[in-house]
Design a protein around this motif. Structure first.
Motif, PDB file in Angstrom:
ATOM      1  N   PRO A  53      19.618  66.179  -0.237  1.00  0.00           N
ATOM      2  CA  PRO A  53      19.013  65.443  -1.366  1.00  0.00           C
ATOM      3  C   PRO A  53      19.886  65.376  -2.615  1.00  0.00           C
ATOM      4  O   PRO A  53      19.681  64.490  -3.448  1.00  0.00           O
ATOM      5  CB  PRO A  53      17.711  66.204  -1.625  1.00  0.00           C
ATOM      6  N   GLU A  54      20.846  66.286  -2.782  1.00  0.00           N
ATOM      7  CA  GLU A  54      21.756  66.215  -3.927  1.00  0.00           C
ATOM      8  C   GLU A  54      22.869  65.231  -3.541  1.00  0.00           C
ATOM      9  O   GLU A  54      23.998  65.615  -3.229  1.00  0.00           O
ATOM     10  CB  GLU A  54      22.302  67.600  -4.257  1.00  0.00           C
ATOM     11  N   ILE A  55      22.547  63.948  -3.583  1.00  0.00           N
ATOM     12  CA  ILE A  55      23.351  62.948  -2.889  1.00  0.00           C
ATOM     13  C   ILE A  55      24.743  62.746  -3.491  1.00  0.00           C
ATOM     14  O   ILE A  55      25.709  62.567  -2.761  1.00  0.00           O
ATOM     15  CB  ILE A  55      22.599  61.609  -2.778  1.00  0.00           C
ATOM     16  N   ALA A  56      24.880  62.741  -4.802  1.00  0.00           N
ATOM     17  CA  ALA A  56      26.216  62.545  -5.388  1.00  0.00           C
ATOM     18  C   ALA A  56      27.133  63.704  -5.052  1.00  0.00           C
ATOM     19  O   ALA A  56      28.332  63.528  -4.841  1.00  0.00           O
ATOM     20  CB  ALA A  56      26.122  62.370  -6.892  1.00  0.00           C
ATOM     21  N   ALA A  57      26.580  64.913  -4.978  1.00  0.00           N
ATOM     22  CA  ALA A  57      27.373  66.105  -4.705  1.00  0.00           C
ATOM     23  C   ALA A  57      27.704  66.258  -3.236  1.00  0.00           C
ATOM     24  O   ALA A  57      28.800  66.723  -2.889  1.00  0.00           O
ATOM     25  CB  ALA A  57      26.639  67.352  -5.200  1.00  0.00           C
ATOM     26  N   SER A  58      26.784  65.852  -2.334  1.00  0.00           N
ATOM     27  CA  SER A  58      27.018  66.160  -0.917  1.00  0.00           C
ATOM     28  C   SER A  58      26.309  65.225   0.047  1.00  0.00           C
ATOM     29  O   SER A  58      26.222  65.533   1.232  1.00  0.00           O
ATOM     30  CB  SER A  58      26.582  67.602  -0.615  1.00  0.00           C
ATOM     31  N   GLY A  59      25.812  64.070  -0.401  1.00  0.00           N
ATOM     32  CA  GLY A  59      24.948  63.253   0.439  1.00  0.00           C
ATOM     33  C   GLY A  59      25.535  61.980   1.009  1.00  0.00           C
ATOM     34  O   GLY A  59      24.801  61.179   1.585  1.00  0.00           O
ATOM     35  N   LEU A  60      26.845  61.754   0.893  1.00  0.00           N
ATOM     36  CA  LEU A  60      27.432  60.514   1.406  1.00  0.00           C
ATOM     37  C   LEU A  60      27.539  60.552   2.924  1.00  0.00           C
ATOM     38  O   LEU A  60      27.992  61.534   3.512  1.00  0.00           O
ATOM     39  CB  LEU A  60      28.825  60.303   0.805  1.00  0.00           C
ATOM     40  N   TRP A  61      27.134  59.442   3.562  1.00  0.00           N
ATOM     41  CA  TRP A  61      27.387  59.183   4.980  1.00  0.00           C
ATOM     42  C   TRP A  61      28.372  58.027   5.052  1.00  0.00           C
ATOM     43  O   TRP A  61      28.157  56.983   4.442  1.00  0.00           O
ATOM     44  CB  TRP A  61      26.092  58.800   5.706  1.00  0.00           C
ATOM     45  N   THR A  62      29.452  58.224   5.794  1.00  0.00           N
ATOM     46  CA  THR A  62      30.464  57.171   5.849  1.00  0.00           C
ATOM     47  C   THR A  62      31.361  57.368   7.074  1.00  0.00           C
ATOM     48  O   THR A  62      31.152  58.293   7.864  1.00  0.00           O
ATOM     49  CB  THR A  62      31.302  57.157   4.548  1.00  0.00           C
ATOM     50  N   THR A  63      32.317  56.507   7.251  1.00  0.00           N
ATOM     51  CA  THR A  63      33.290  56.603   8.334  1.00  0.00           C
ATOM     52  C   THR A  63      34.677  56.853   7.735  1.00  0.00           C
ATOM     53  O   THR A  63      34.935  56.491   6.581  1.00  0.00           O
ATOM     54  CB  THR A  63      33.340  55.311   9.160  1.00  0.00           C
ATOM     55  N   PRO A  64      35.607  57.432   8.496  1.00  0.00           N
ATOM     56  CA  PRO A  64      36.966  57.566   7.979  1.00  0.00           C
ATOM     57  C   PRO A  64      37.604  56.230   7.616  1.00  0.00           C
ATOM     58  O   PRO A  64      38.350  56.140   6.638  1.00  0.00           O
ATOM     59  CB  PRO A  64      37.710  58.256   9.133  1.00  0.00           C
ATOM     60  N   SER A  65      37.304  55.185   8.376  1.00  0.00           N
ATOM     61  CA  SER A  65      37.870  53.869   8.058  1.00  0.00           C
ATOM     62  C   SER A  65      37.381  53.376   6.710  1.00  0.00           C
ATOM     63  O   SER A  65      38.160  52.858   5.899  1.00  0.00           O
ATOM     64  CB  SER A  65      37.503  52.854   9.147  1.00  0.00           C
ATOM     65  N   ASP A  66      36.068  53.506   6.459  1.00  0.00           N
ATOM     66  CA  ASP A  66      35.513  53.106   5.171  1.00  0.00           C
ATOM     67  C   ASP A  66      36.126  53.934   4.048  1.00  0.00           C
ATOM     68  O   ASP A  66      36.544  53.405   3.007  1.00  0.00           O
ATOM     69  CB  ASP A  66      33.995  53.285   5.171  1.00  0.00           C
ATOM     70  N   TYR A  67      36.163  55.260   4.239  1.00  0.00           N
ATOM     71  CA  TYR A  67      36.664  56.115   3.160  1.00  0.00           C
ATOM     72  C   TYR A  67      38.146  55.874   2.919  1.00  0.00           C
ATOM     73  O   TYR A  67      38.629  55.995   1.779  1.00  0.00           O
ATOM     74  CB  TYR A  67      36.393  57.586   3.470  1.00  0.00           C
ATOM     75  N   ALA A  68      38.879  55.515   3.962  1.00  0.00           N
ATOM     76  CA  ALA A  68      40.297  55.191   3.788  1.00  0.00           C
ATOM     77  C   ALA A  68      40.478  54.002   2.849  1.00  0.00           C
ATOM     78  O   ALA A  68      41.471  53.928   2.112  1.00  0.00           O
ATOM     79  CB  ALA A  68      40.943  54.910   5.137  1.00  0.00           C
ATOM     80  N   ARG A  69      39.558  53.052   2.890  1.00  0.00           N
ATOM     81  CA  ARG A  69      39.618  51.925   1.950  1.00  0.00           C
ATOM     82  C   ARG A  69      39.594  52.429   0.499  1.00  0.00           C
ATOM     83  O   ARG A  69      40.313  51.909  -0.365  1.00  0.00           O
ATOM     84  CB  ARG A  69      38.436  50.973   2.180  1.00  0.00           C
ATOM     85  N   TYR A  70      38.761  53.427   0.261  1.00  0.00           N
ATOM     86  CA  TYR A  70      38.663  53.985  -1.080  1.00  0.00           C
ATOM     87  C   TYR A  70      39.939  54.744  -1.456  1.00  0.00           C
ATOM     88  O   TYR A  70      40.463  54.597  -2.579  1.00  0.00           O
ATOM     89  CB  TYR A  70      37.447  54.902  -1.154  1.00  0.00           C
ATOM     90  N   GLY A  94      26.123  71.434  -9.329  1.00  0.00           N
ATOM     91  CA  GLY A  94      25.095  71.163 -10.334  1.00  0.00           C
ATOM     92  C   GLY A  94      25.564  70.153 -11.359  1.00  0.00           C
ATOM     93  O   GLY A  94      24.811  69.255 -11.771  1.00  0.00           O
ATOM     94  N   GLY A  95      26.831  70.261 -11.780  1.00  0.00           N
ATOM     95  CA  GLY A  95      27.373  69.293 -12.732  1.00  0.00           C
ATOM     96  C   GLY A  95      27.427  67.893 -12.165  1.00  0.00           C
ATOM     97  O   GLY A  95      27.173  66.903 -12.862  1.00  0.00           O
ATOM     98  N   ILE A  96      27.748  67.767 -10.856  1.00  0.00           N
ATOM     99  CA  ILE A  96      27.795  66.447 -10.232  1.00  0.00           C
ATOM    100  C   ILE A  96      26.388  65.871 -10.116  1.00  0.00           C
ATOM    101  O   ILE A  96      26.208  64.649 -10.150  1.00  0.00           O
ATOM    102  CB  ILE A  96      28.478  66.532  -8.850  1.00  0.00           C
ATOM    103  N   THR A  97      25.372  66.728 -10.002  1.00  0.00           N
ATOM    104  CA  THR A  97      23.990  66.244  -9.987  1.00  0.00           C
ATOM    105  C   THR A  97      23.602  65.681 -11.350  1.00  0.00           C
ATOM    106  O   THR A  97      22.859  64.696 -11.435  1.00  0.00           O
ATOM    107  CB  THR A  97      23.043  67.374  -9.552  1.00  0.00           C
ATOM    108  N   VAL A  98      24.105  66.286 -12.422  1.00  0.00           N
ATOM    109  CA  VAL A  98      23.914  65.692 -13.751  1.00  0.00           C
ATOM    110  C   VAL A  98      24.595  64.324 -13.814  1.00  0.00           C
ATOM    111  O   VAL A  98      24.040  63.359 -14.353  1.00  0.00           O
ATOM    112  CB  VAL A  98      24.448  66.624 -14.853  1.00  0.00           C
ATOM    113  N   GLU A  99      25.804  64.221 -13.256  1.00  0.00           N
ATOM    114  CA  GLU A  99      26.511  62.942 -13.193  1.00  0.00           C
ATOM    115  C   GLU A  99      25.695  61.898 -12.432  1.00  0.00           C
ATOM    116  O   GLU A  99      25.614  60.730 -12.843  1.00  0.00           O
ATOM    117  CB  GLU A  99      27.865  63.147 -12.511  1.00  0.00           C
ATOM    118  N   GLN A 100      25.068  62.310 -11.337  1.00  0.00           N
ATOM    119  CA  GLN A 100      24.216  61.406 -10.555  1.00  0.00           C
ATOM    120  C   GLN A 100      23.087  60.842 -11.411  1.00  0.00           C
ATOM    121  O   GLN A 100      22.840  59.628 -11.429  1.00  0.00           O
ATOM    122  CB  GLN A 100      23.639  62.165  -9.365  1.00  0.00           C
ATOM    123  N   LEU A 101      22.397  61.738 -12.130  1.00  0.00           N
ATOM    124  CA  LEU A 101      21.277  61.291 -12.965  1.00  0.00           C
ATOM    125  C   LEU A 101      21.766  60.388 -14.086  1.00  0.00           C
ATOM    126  O   LEU A 101      21.120  59.377 -14.421  1.00  0.00           O
ATOM    127  CB  LEU A 101      20.548  62.505 -13.534  1.00  0.00           C
TER     128      LEU A 101
END
Length: 510
Positions: free
Chosen positions: A277-294, A209-216
């Protein structure tokens, strides 16, 4: 990087992507991948017995997980990335290094990167009352926020006093809640309102819920949708071309890992995946290669005085626990010195994920799966990576072959009540991730079972494996240890839970 033609053909035919961000030995990449693929293992080995080792295909079949993708980082560089299995059970399309997965709460750490880039740009302040930024919704006023305001630092470290641990996924065709529906707990949202129920900074509680506030907050301050802000502050700067914060990922992306239940069967049909729908908390779609960059970018920002993706001072704060919380600004933190790591797991209904980075060595791993049973598989893979890469922590531990007698085990059976945490260390204890209040120890065949319950009725279960005497280790991860305590009269009076960083105690009440 110029690879010998034959080796390049062999690697590509096996689906191994050599390090793309800097020079990495192709032979080292292939050797590491092979060691992981054939080195999956349980949390513990028994002294004097042949250790159990499995192939990744064997354990994918065991756990009924059709697809998995892995990226391994060594010394701040991508060592290799590879996919295994299929996008959807019963179909021929293979998982590869470009397959996109839903990554659950691993989304939160990436969302933190967006917010911190805005902090570096002078757009946000970590310690300002978030209501000064929020335009379309406000954190409701009460006596608790009058004592201490909700801040961005509090939101990212789960110490802002907000409720709602996590969110269920939505099936195809279901009406999706807006961010305001979620925050106020009204249909079609299916969770309670997000509210402050303890003074910010006085305690910690994991809060989607707190991360959803962060999203907004990010949307209100940037003036653009969250996914657009992610492109501006995260995806484009790091070249994450196969990443998106969309509640319902579009077919335009292609090569998407589909959802599977505990039996390994495809679910969420006909589309093949749920919506988050709570995208910041749980909605990311990505690949391990992409996330490894981060992951690599965070490690470099932390270690480079000149900064990089983040300013060095910001990265240092990101990797520092906030008050009583075991979290920094986004990731969970653990270990010390050369073993200092940042990490986070992800658990949507049909997808399980893991990421971690080692701040001193620049090592790390990202693992994504497309099955509800993926937690068990990714833990075995993570242990195989730790062994293949020579990490000091995280592999299998060795326990004695001797086990306590049934009578000795039965002496530990009972209901234990967690003492009120009074120190920073006890409040940070890993077991408080569910705000644990009660612990039940019971016999399960010839072993002890442990059940942790929180004040809302949520529970976690595991099996305890004897390490000798009154010490046991949790079978699921081999990290947390349970020590039973006997009083002056020789009777069991309580227990202590230990992990690498913190501990807490509980008293036997019946």
């Amino acid at each position: 990087m110029k690879l010998p033609p034959l080796l390049l053909v062999l690697m590509l035919s096996a689906g191994v992507v050599p390090g793309a961000y800097a020079q990495v030995s192709a032979a080292n990449s292939a050797a590491s991948a092979a060691a992981v693929e054939n080195g999956l293992r349980p949390a513990f080995d028994i002294a004097g017995e042949m250790p159990a080792r499995w192939t990744i295909e064997e354990r994918m079949e065991h756990w009924r997980v059709p697809g998995v993708s892995i990226a391994v980082i060594r010394g701040g560089k991508l060592l290799w990335a590879k996919g295994y299995g299929v996008l959807q059970r019963g179909r021929p399309e293979k998982v590869d290094a470009d397959t996109m997965f839903s990554v659950g709460s691993v989304s939160k750490v990436a969302a933190a990167g967006i917010a911190l880039r805005m902090v570096d740009a002078g757009i946000l302040d970590l310690d300002r009352d978030v209501n000064a930024y929020l335009r379309r919704w406000k954190v409701p006023a009460n006596d608790l926020v009058a004592q201490s305001p909700v801040t961005l630092r509090g939101l990212m470290s789960h110490s802002a006093g907000l409720t709602v641990h996590g969110f269920p996924d939505f099936q195809p065709g279901a009406a999706l809640p807006t961010v305001f529906d979620t925050l106020d707990g009204r249909p079609p949202a299916v969770t309670a309102p997000v509210r402050v129920t303890y003074a910010p900074g006085s305690h910690w509680r994991y809060s989607g819920g707190g991360i959803t506030v962060e999203q907004l907050l990010i949307e209100d301050v940037s003036g653009i949708a969250f996914n657009a802000a992610a492109r501006r502050y995260l995806f484009e700067p790091l070249g994450m071309r196969r990443s998106s914060y969309e509640a319902t990922i579009g077919d335009k992306w292609g090569n998407i890992a589909k959802a599977h239940g505990p039996d390994g069967a495809a679910r969420a049909l006909p589309r093949g995946y749920e919506s988050m729908p709570e995208i910041a908390a749980s909605g990311l779609w990505t690949t391990p290669s992409d996330y490894a960059r981060y992951v690599i970018a965070m490690i470099r920002s932390y270690n480079d005085r000149e900064g990089g993706f983040l300013a060095n001072a910001t990265a240092q704060q990101m990797m520092t626990e906030v008050g009583v919380s075991p979290y920094g600004l986004g990731p969970q933190l653990g270990g010390h010195g050369v073993d200092r790591i940042f990490s986070h797991g992800g658990s949507n209904d049909s997808y399980k994920a893991w990421m971690e980075g080692h701040l001193a060595t620049g090592d790390g791993v990202v693992i994504f799966t497309n099955g509800e049973n993926g937690d068990g598989l990714l833990k075995e893979i993570r242990r195989a990576v730790a062994a293949a890469e020579g990490w000091r922590m995280g592999g299998s531990i060795t326990i004695p072959a001797a086990t306590p007698s049934p009578d000795m085990l039965r002496a530990y059976v009972g209901h234990y009540r967690v003492a009120s945490p009074s120190t920073i260390a006890s409040q940070r204890s890993l077991a408080f991730s569910l705000d644990v209040k009660d612990i039940e120890i019971a016999m399960r065949e010839d072993r002890l079972g442990v059940t942790y319950r929180d004040s809302e009725g949520n529970k976690l279960e595991d099996t305890l494996i004897s390490e000798g005497g009154s010490w046991f280790v949790e079978a699921d991860d081999g990290v947390e240890q349970v020590e039973f305590v006997r009083g002056y009269d020789g009777k069991v009076s309580g227990l202590v839970i230990h992990n690498d960083d913190y501990s807490m105690d509980a008293q036997l009440i019946r």
